[in-house]
Design a protein around this motif. Structure first.
Motif, PDB file in Angstrom:
ATOM      1  N   ARG A  97       0.627  -1.460  -0.192  1.00  0.00           N
ATOM      2  CA  ARG A  97       0.236  -0.140   0.147  1.00  0.00           C
ATOM      3  C   ARG A  97       1.007   1.492  -0.451  1.00  0.00           C
ATOM      4  N   THR A 125       0.985   6.365  -4.143  1.00  0.00           N
ATOM      5  CA  THR A 125       0.270   4.896  -3.532  1.00  0.00           C
ATOM      6  C   THR A 125      -1.052   4.860  -2.798  1.00  0.00           C
ATOM      7  N   TYR A 126      -1.198   3.274  -2.679  1.00  0.00           N
ATOM      8  CA  TYR A 126      -2.534   3.500  -2.786  1.00  0.00           C
ATOM      9  C   TYR A 126      -3.117   4.282  -0.813  1.00  0.00           C
ATOM     10  N   ALA A 130      -6.471   6.655  -0.253  1.00  0.00           N
ATOM     11  CA  ALA A 130      -7.286   6.531   1.129  1.00  0.00           C
ATOM     12  C   ALA A 130      -7.824   7.510   1.539  1.00  0.00           C
ATOM     13  N   ARG A 133     -11.159   8.361  -0.181  1.00  0.00           N
ATOM     14  CA  ARG A 133     -11.732   6.670  -0.927  1.00  0.00           C
ATOM     15  C   ARG A 133     -12.860   6.660  -0.289  1.00  0.00           C
ATOM     16  N   LEU A 165      -8.242   1.043  -7.594  1.00  0.00           N
ATOM     17  CA  LEU A 165      -8.401   0.805  -6.248  1.00  0.00           C
ATOM     18  C   LEU A 165      -8.729  -0.557  -5.805  1.00  0.00           C
ATOM     19  N   PHE A 168      -7.605  -3.370  -6.969  1.00  0.00           N
ATOM     20  CA  PHE A 168      -5.481  -3.590  -5.385  1.00  0.00           C
ATOM     21  C   PHE A 168      -6.480  -4.212  -4.322  1.00  0.00           C
ATOM     22  N   GLU A 169      -7.386  -3.609  -3.960  1.00  0.00           N
ATOM     23  CA  GLU A 169      -7.881  -4.147  -2.752  1.00  0.00           C
ATOM     24  C   GLU A 169      -8.084  -5.904  -2.841  1.00  0.00           C
TER      25      GLU A 169
END
Length: 646
Positions: A97, A125-126, A130, A133, A165, A168-169
């Motif tokens: 992440r 980056t995530y 986030a 989000r 997203l 990726f999650e």
């Protein structure tokens, strides 16, 4: 000179290899991934996009989808290859992440969700995304409600970002169950302990079901046990939901219904509680995944556990005959023949340019021939491997057409050069090869972003058909011939405009003969391909012709090329007219190849695309300028002739 030739090939192949592999360095919290571990991981079989592929392909395609490249560049300057990246997503999700793997090429998208844009195009980056989000999800939901034809660029990119997203999650939560213990206190009669891992819980599923339903003659569940069972069921439902985005890596039980669809690890929850199948083999795979989590900080143990898991999964896939092409596909992406061919085509193009400056240097011509033949061989090699992997004809998707038309146009150009020896067709072959492989690389990004793969499963009507295989290959070769004729027409027009070899009438007559011959060959292929398309349509759809936009596009190519030949034979056009009509023929080919796909109507829905309208319009505008240039040159020539006569 032979040494220079070998050196250039070696450097180009090294460049292609380096661009595709990257590294797997140590990161905070974990040691560097061992090459053997990465190789075992890469050759794990999974089902994705309706077909069986290696884990290597899933890693490369997802990173390409998120990042725009198969190699991830971290902010400390180090690089991470796609295998190491996906392994981090599975085993070290907190670390993954922090990787800047999301490329956002429009700062308006970042601003729309309330984040600060650093540059117009940047990687995030995530963890950074986030922070917004919920806003991203809300904006994407609003964009989803808008008709696709009316969505703004920002809305389309927000939808794409939301999809990335979510994907990726799903990857980072895929093995979340391996890091959790489930409460079984009060149910020791089934599991013998107060908490258990998922595999142990599923092993006790028959006892759970018997207690829940109340086995005949047995003790009914107490209220405390029912409370624990409801809590456990809630935990299992949560694990099942969180695992929905994980890899589909379990070939199904032979006695299960719908045995063509593989299972995720968390799918075993539903199977265990909804059926009476013996899942001992499947639960051993589940334990193997749990042991990976336990061994991730011990490189030697991890290698051993991954090897054992690899053996289990490969054996299941091989028993179904579904492992045959896994290693071949890994090799295809490792060798990366299409990127390497682009490097060689660029070198060939440079050689062709230098040979114009120094035509007496025979080694330059040999160098250009060698580079062009080598790069074309790489493209054909890649196409053949894709055919073997998919067990399909070479042309199934629009991405396939780019590869096939590029190879076809270059080969036609080389044959033309071998027959005429004027160096024109050779130079055009290098240019068409470079342009074609560059387009293939660009369109691969779009294909992965929309379909998730460049070898996605085909729609049923394209699955198996003898007439289809002949139709698509011949019609695309007809496209290739039309584009090569158009390129030759460009040389005639632009050469006359700038005065290149202005006194050499034989040179321009040779160009005219080449253009005419290629058009004749293209007409033969286009007519035959169109007829075979009708035969296939009659066999698949019950009618030979339906005035579908794609069918009309193929017919337009045939009619235009027939018009050119009749006009030439009837004396309505001469050399310049033939060149102009050949250039316009390239416009007709591009309209049939790409233009009609933008309409989004007709039975050829598998060929629909979007997002290429601007590129296509730019190409048409350039071709119109070339035609105008031909008219300017014709007026200038007529004026000069009048001056001479006066």
């Amino acid at each position: 000179m032979r040494g220079l030739y070998c050196l250039v090939i070696g450097l180009s192949l090294f460049a292609g290899s380096a661009s595709g592999q990257g590294e797997a360095p140590a990161r905070a919290g974990r040691a560097a991934w061992e090459p053997e571990v990465l190789e075992l991981f890469a050759t794990l079989p999974i089902q994705d996009g309706g077909r069986i592929k290696p884990m290597d392909s899933l890693a490369g395609l997802r990173l390409l989808q998120f990042n725009g490249k198969r190699t991830l560049k971290l902010r400390d300057g180090t690089k991470l290859n796609h295998r190491a990246w996906l392994l981090d997503c599975f085993l070290f999700p907190e670390l993954a992440r922090t990787y800047p793997c999301f490329r956002i090429d429009n700062d308006a998208v970042v601003a729309a969700v309330g984040l600060d844009a650093r540059e117009k195009a940047d990687w995030y980056t995530y963890e950074e995304l986030a922070l917004a989000r919920q806003k991203i999800a809300a904006e994407a939901a609003g964009a989803q409600a808008v008709d696709p034809a009316e969505r703004s660029l920002v809305q389309a990119k927000l939808l794409n970002l939301e999809g990335n997203l979510r994907a990726f999650e799903g990857l980072t939560l895929a093995l979340d169950f391996t890091r959790r213990s489930l409460p079984t206190a009060g149910l020791e009669g089934i599991w013998g302990q107060g908490e258990a891992d998922l595999a142990t819980v599923l092993e006790g599923a028959p006892g759970f079901k018997a207690l829940w339903r109340g086995a005949p003659g047995g003790e009914p569940a107490t209220s405390e046990q029912q409370s624990v069972m409801r809590t456990l069921a809630e935990h299992l439902a949560e694990i099942s939901e969180r695992g929905r985005g994980g890899p589909v890596l379990l070939a199904p039980h032979p006695d299960s219904a719908g045995s063509d669809r593989w299972w995720r690890a968390t799918d075993l929850i539903d199977v265990a509680f909804d059926s009476d199948l013996d899942l001992s083999a499947e639960l051993e795979v589940l334990r193997g995944l749990q042991r990976l989590e336990q061994a991730k900080l011990d490189p030697g143990r991890l290698r051993t556990e991954l090897g054992a898991l690899h053996g289990l999964l490969v054996a299941r896939a091989d028993a179904r005959g579904e492992y045959r092409a896994i290693e071949m596909e890994v090799d295809l992406y490792r060798w990366d023949p299409f990127t390497r061919s682009l490097v060689l085509y660029l070198l060939a193009f440079l050689g062709a340019c230098f040979s114009l400056v120094a035509p007496s240097r025979g080694w330059l011509r040999k160098f250009t021939w060698g580079m062009t033949l080598g790069s074309t061989a790489l493209v054909i090699f890649g196409i053949v491997l894709r055919c073997i992997i998919r067990q399909r004809p070479p042309v199934v998707s629009l991405y396939d057409t780019v590869l096939f038309i590029t190879a076809g146009a270059v080969l036609m150009g080389l044959v033309t050069e071998w027959l005429t020896r004027q160096r024109v067709a050779l130079g055009l072959s290098t240019l068409l090869g470079t342009a074609g492989m560059f387009l293939a690389g660009r369109y691969e990004l779009k294909e992965v972003a929309t379909a998730g793969d460049t070898m996605a499963s085909v729609v049923a009507v394209l699955d198996t058909n003898y007439y289809l295989a002949i139709h698509v290959t011949t019609i695309t070769l007809g496209y290739a011939a039309g584009l090569l004729a158009g390129a030759l027409g460009h040389v005639w027009i632009l050469g006359r405009l700038v005065g290149y070899r202005s006194g050499d009438r034989d040179f321009y007559r040779g160009l005219t003969r080449m253009t005419y011959g290629v058009i004749c060959f293209g007409l033969l292929l286009s007519v035959f391909g169109t007829i075979m398309g009708g035969v296939w349509a009659n066999d698949s759809w019950g009618r030979f012709w339906g005035w579908d936009p794609k069918e009309n596009g193929a017919l337009l190519i045939c009619l235009w090329e027939i018009m050119i030949l009749h006009a030439r034979m009837g004396g309505y056009i001469r050399d310049r007219g033939l060149a102009v009509m050949a250039v316009l023929g390239a416009v007709v080919v591009s309209a049939s190849w790409w233009g009609v796909n933008l309409l989004g109507v007709g039975l050829h829905s598998y060929g629909f695309t979007s997002g290429v309208a601007l590129t296509l319009a730019s190409f048409w505008a350039f071709e119109c300028l070339v035609v105008v240039a031909a008219g300017v040159d014709a007026k200038r020539e007529a004026k000069n002739q009048r001056g001479t006569q006066a």
